[in-house]
Design an enzyme around this catalytic site. Structure first.
Site, PDB file in Angstrom:
ATOM      1  N   ARG A   1       0.858  -1.183   0.000  1.00 40.27           N
ATOM      2  CA  ARG A   1       0.000   0.000   0.000  1.00 40.27           C
ATOM      3  C   ARG A   1       0.900   1.242   0.000  1.00 40.27           C
ATOM      4  O   ARG A   1       1.689   1.431   0.933  1.00 40.27           O
ATOM      5  CB  ARG A   1      -0.904  -0.012   1.243  1.00 40.27           C
ATOM      6  CG  ARG A   1      -1.689   1.257   1.400  1.00 40.27           C
ATOM      7  CD  ARG A   1      -2.639   1.261   2.600  1.00 40.27           C
ATOM      8  NE  ARG A   1      -3.264   2.552   2.646  1.00 40.27           N
ATOM      9  CZ  ARG A   1      -3.230   3.378   3.682  1.00 40.27           C
ATOM     10  NH1 ARG A   1      -2.660   3.025   4.821  1.00 40.27           N
ATOM     11  NH2 ARG A   1      -3.794   4.561   3.616  1.00 40.27           N
TER      12      ARG A   1
ATOM     13  N   HIS B   1      -2.807  10.920   0.780  1.00 34.90           N
ATOM     14  CA  HIS B   1      -2.237  10.719   2.117  1.00 34.90           C
ATOM     15  C   HIS B   1      -1.598  12.055   2.521  1.00 34.90           C
ATOM     16  O   HIS B   1      -0.396  12.163   2.701  1.00 34.90           O
ATOM     17  CB  HIS B   1      -1.236   9.570   2.094  1.00 34.90           C
ATOM     18  CG  HIS B   1      -0.929   8.968   3.437  1.00 34.90           C
ATOM     19  ND1 HIS B   1      -1.083   7.629   3.713  1.00 34.90           N
ATOM     20  CD2 HIS B   1      -0.474   9.524   4.578  1.00 34.90           C
ATOM     21  CE1 HIS B   1      -0.723   7.380   4.961  1.00 34.90           C
ATOM     22  NE2 HIS B   1      -0.344   8.527   5.514  1.00 34.90           N
TER      23      HIS B   1
ATOM     24  N   GLU C   1      -7.206   8.440   6.459  1.00 31.23           N
ATOM     25  CA  GLU C   1      -7.432   9.117   7.738  1.00 31.23           C
ATOM     26  C   GLU C   1      -7.880  10.575   7.568  1.00 31.23           C
ATOM     27  O   GLU C   1      -7.163  11.506   7.975  1.00 31.23           O
ATOM     28  CB  GLU C   1      -6.172   9.064   8.601  1.00 31.23           C
ATOM     29  CG  GLU C   1      -5.705   7.654   8.911  1.00 31.23           C
ATOM     30  CD  GLU C   1      -4.439   7.617   9.776  1.00 31.23           C
ATOM     31  OE1 GLU C   1      -3.855   8.685  10.016  1.00 31.23           O
ATOM     32  OE2 GLU C   1      -4.045   6.528  10.213  1.00 31.23           O
TER      33      GLU C   1
ATOM     34  N   ASN D   1      -7.332   1.842  10.169  1.00 34.53           N
ATOM     35  CA  ASN D   1      -6.024   1.989  10.806  1.00 34.53           C
ATOM     36  C   ASN D   1      -6.238   2.013  12.303  1.00 34.53           C
ATOM     37  O   ASN D   1      -7.078   2.775  12.807  1.00 34.53           O
ATOM     38  CB  ASN D   1      -5.353   3.306  10.389  1.00 34.53           C
ATOM     39  CG  ASN D   1      -4.995   3.330   8.905  1.00 34.53           C
ATOM     40  OD1 ASN D   1      -5.147   2.337   8.198  1.00 34.53           O
ATOM     41  ND2 ASN D   1      -4.525   4.478   8.448  1.00 34.53           N
TER      42      ASN D   1
ATOM     43  N   TYR E   1      -4.085   2.151  16.084  1.00 33.46           N
ATOM     44  CA  TYR E   1      -2.832   2.249  16.834  1.00 33.46           C
ATOM     45  C   TYR E   1      -3.052   2.220  18.350  1.00 33.46           C
ATOM     46  O   TYR E   1      -2.287   1.626  19.073  1.00 33.46           O
ATOM     47  CB  TYR E   1      -2.091   3.540  16.472  1.00 33.46           C
ATOM     48  CG  TYR E   1      -1.506   3.511  15.076  1.00 33.46           C
ATOM     49  CD1 TYR E   1      -0.248   2.991  14.843  1.00 33.46           C
ATOM     50  CD2 TYR E   1      -2.235   3.982  13.986  1.00 33.46           C
ATOM     51  CE1 TYR E   1       0.294   2.943  13.560  1.00 33.46           C
ATOM     52  CE2 TYR E   1      -1.703   3.942  12.705  1.00 33.46           C
ATOM     53  CZ  TYR E   1      -0.442   3.416  12.490  1.00 33.46           C
ATOM     54  OH  TYR E   1       0.078   3.362  11.224  1.00 33.46           O
TER      55      TYR E   1
ATOM     56  N   GLU F   1      -3.389  -0.030   8.249  1.00 30.60           N
ATOM     57  CA  GLU F   1      -2.196   0.361   9.016  1.00 30.60           C
ATOM     58  C   GLU F   1      -2.314  -0.155  10.439  1.00 30.60           C
ATOM     59  O   GLU F   1      -3.396  -0.077  11.053  1.00 30.60           O
ATOM     60  CB  GLU F   1      -2.041   1.882   9.128  1.00 30.60           C
ATOM     61  CG  GLU F   1      -1.581   2.574   7.887  1.00 30.60           C
ATOM     62  CD  GLU F   1      -1.431   4.078   8.096  1.00 30.60           C
ATOM     63  OE1 GLU F   1      -1.125   4.513   9.229  1.00 30.60           O
ATOM     64  OE2 GLU F   1      -1.647   4.801   7.111  1.00 30.60           O
TER      65      GLU F   1
HETATM   66  O1  IFM Z   1       2.832   7.724   9.911  1.00 34.84           O
HETATM   67  C1  IFM Z   1       1.469   7.748  10.100  1.00 34.84           C
HETATM   68  C2  IFM Z   1       0.734   7.544   8.797  1.00 34.84           C
HETATM   69  O2  IFM Z   1       1.114   8.460   7.838  1.00 34.84           O
HETATM   70  C3  IFM Z   1      -0.751   7.678   9.011  1.00 34.84           C
HETATM   71  N1  IFM Z   1      -1.214   6.843  10.091  1.00 34.84           N
HETATM   72  C4  IFM Z   1      -0.461   6.854  11.325  1.00 34.84           C
HETATM   73  C5  IFM Z   1       1.015   6.679  11.063  1.00 34.84           C
HETATM   74  C6  IFM Z   1       1.783   6.715  12.390  1.00 34.84           C
HETATM   75  O3  IFM Z   1       1.573   7.939  13.026  1.00 34.84           O
END
Ligand code: IFM
Length: 461
Positions: A88, A132, A177, A306, A308, A364
């Protein structure tokens, strides 16, 4: 790299995942490409922002980044060595269409032609993200995402990209995002373009989503091969800091602004009523025109997620109405973001329950750790055990979500290699592959070898 030998840990991590699961790694143009002024590329908002004194840690910028523009074949070889199915990456809008208007830039497109061909030659499926975060600076000067015209410019650019690459690329992601583009860029001001105006943020969010819907139509119209199109969200996983009604209310607001503001219009064709009520006193309702919600809610082929960390919140007097309460009981990454793999299962099962019907891909997930100071062994190898544990725990959490009914079909690790981590500059390293920015030498970390073995284990069942 040495031959794959999957052990019990790798097998356990992939236990809940099907044999045809898509394994990939992700990057983004501004974070890796460099070549900022080559072959006709013009500045994006991130070029301007990162060259603004004080905006990015260490004064870092993406002028050279990982020099991927010149080292692309070497980077594709790394993906192949890891045995990944898919890559990706994002297109740089100002490389493809300098200034964000007018004709395509053949020299810029030629780079993505070469990249796609190189991937296909190595049996790696390209997944293209159209946006992006690198809006052409000229469009920001004309008002940026709060200006409705930007949505139409984005659709035009999407059409150019699909016409050029849609004979080989079938997987398309419109936006990455939009929460970050809108909220961090136009309200908190910590991302480009660095603006701080609450009503501009919701205008930006609406026009990003409108651009998404228009772009879906354009890609379908221009691509030679039938495309699979989706969008990538990072829905905030909001949880109240306590059971007090005030904290619960703050979590509702965070969920409305950080998750449902994006999910609802795209997947249900409406904005949530409670969100509109929150926004009204600030004059910040999305500027919806006739037909917008129909355009925004185009049928999609998949949803990118995504994930985290979670966001534990309590109330604040600021217009958005909540603030994050740092969680210190569990380990965190170098960001520092709390490590909370359960959140992956919670988020995926919630999406499945409330927005059913689309295949899901984790577009992600990954972690920054201080590899270079804490994980280098005597032979100079990066033994990033913490990243291996992070990946294993999150993959297992995806397996649990699947058991609970979530149709998760793939996982893209963020990121293939260390890169420009936006306002944090190069200090935060998310890569499976270490990048020495002085020499541009790439060295797979232990986590890269672990992921390669996990992928092999997943296929070998
Ligand atoms: O690096 C970023 C990415 O560009 C978008 N999502 C989160 C990642 C980590 O912060």
């Amino acid at each position: 790299m040495t031959a794959a030998s999957a052990g019990p840990v790798e097998r356990a991590a992939v236990d809940g995942l099907p044999v045809d699961f898509v394994w990939g790694a992700a990057t983004a143009a501004y974070q890796i490409e460099g070549a900022a002024a080559e072959d006709g590329r013009t500045p994006s908002i991130w070029d301007t922002f990162s060259h603004t004194p004080g905006a990015v840690a260490g004064g870092d910028h993406g002028d050279t980044a990982c020099d991927h523009y010149h080292r692309m074949p070497e980077d594709v070889a790394l993906l192949a060595d890891l045995g990944l199915d898919a890559y990706r990456f994002s297109l740089s809008w100002p490389r493809v269409q300098p200034g964000g208007r007018g004709p395509a830039n053949a020299r810029g497109l030629a780079f993505y032609d070469r990249l796609v061909d190189e991937l296909l030659a190595k049996d790696i499926t390209p997944w293209v993200t159209l946006y992006h975060w690198d809006l052409p600076q000229e469009l920001e000067d004309a008002g940026g995402w709060p200006n409705r015209d930007t949505a139409y410019r984005f659709a035009e650019y999407a059409g150019i990209a699909a016409a050029a690459l849609g004979d080989r690329v079938t997987n398309w992601i419109t936006l990455n995002e939009p929460f970050c583009s809108a909220m961090l860029g136009y309200y908190h001001g910590v991302h480009a373009p660095g603006r701080k105006h609450f009503p501009d943020f919701t205008k930006a969010a609406h026009h990003l989503l409108l651009g998404h819907g228009l772009a879906v139509k354009e890609v379908r119209a221009q691509a030679a091969l039938p495309p699979r199109i989706g969008i990538t969200f990072n829905p905030v996983l909001a949880q109240p800091a306590s059971t007090s009604p005030e904290d619960v209310e703050a979590a509702r607001r965070a969920d409305a602004l950080g998750a449902r503001l994006y999910l609802d219009p795209v997947l249900r064709g409406s904005y949530p009523e409670d969100l509109l009520a929150d926004l009204a006193p600030h004059g910040a309702e999305p500027p919806v025109e006739d037909g917008d919600l129909r355009t925004i809610s185009q049928p999609l082929d998949f949803l990118g997620i995504n994930y985290y960390f979670r966001d534990v919140v309590r109330p604040s007097d600021e217009p958005h109405g909540y603030l994050s309460v740092p969680q210190t009981e569990r380990p965190s990454t170098a960001m520092p973001w709390e490590i909370y793999p359960e959140g992956m299962t919670e988020l995926l099962t919630r999406i499945t329950r409330e927005y059913p019907g689309l295949p899901l891909y984790i577009t992600e997930n990954g972690a920054a750790f201080d590899d270079t100071s804490s994980a280098v062994d005597e032979a100079g190898r990066i033994q990033d055990e913490n990243r291996i544990v992070f990946l294993a725990d999150h993959l297992a959490a995806i397996g649990r979500a699947r058991e609970a009914g979530a149709d998760v079909r793939g996982y893209f690790c963020w990121s293939l290699m260390d890169n420009f981590e936006w306002a944090y500059g190069y200090a935060k390293r998310f890569g499976l592959v270490h990048v020495d920015y002085d020499t541009q030498r790439r060295t797979p970390k232990a986590s890269a070898l672990w992921l390669r073995d996990a992928v092999a284990a997943s296929r070998g069942r």
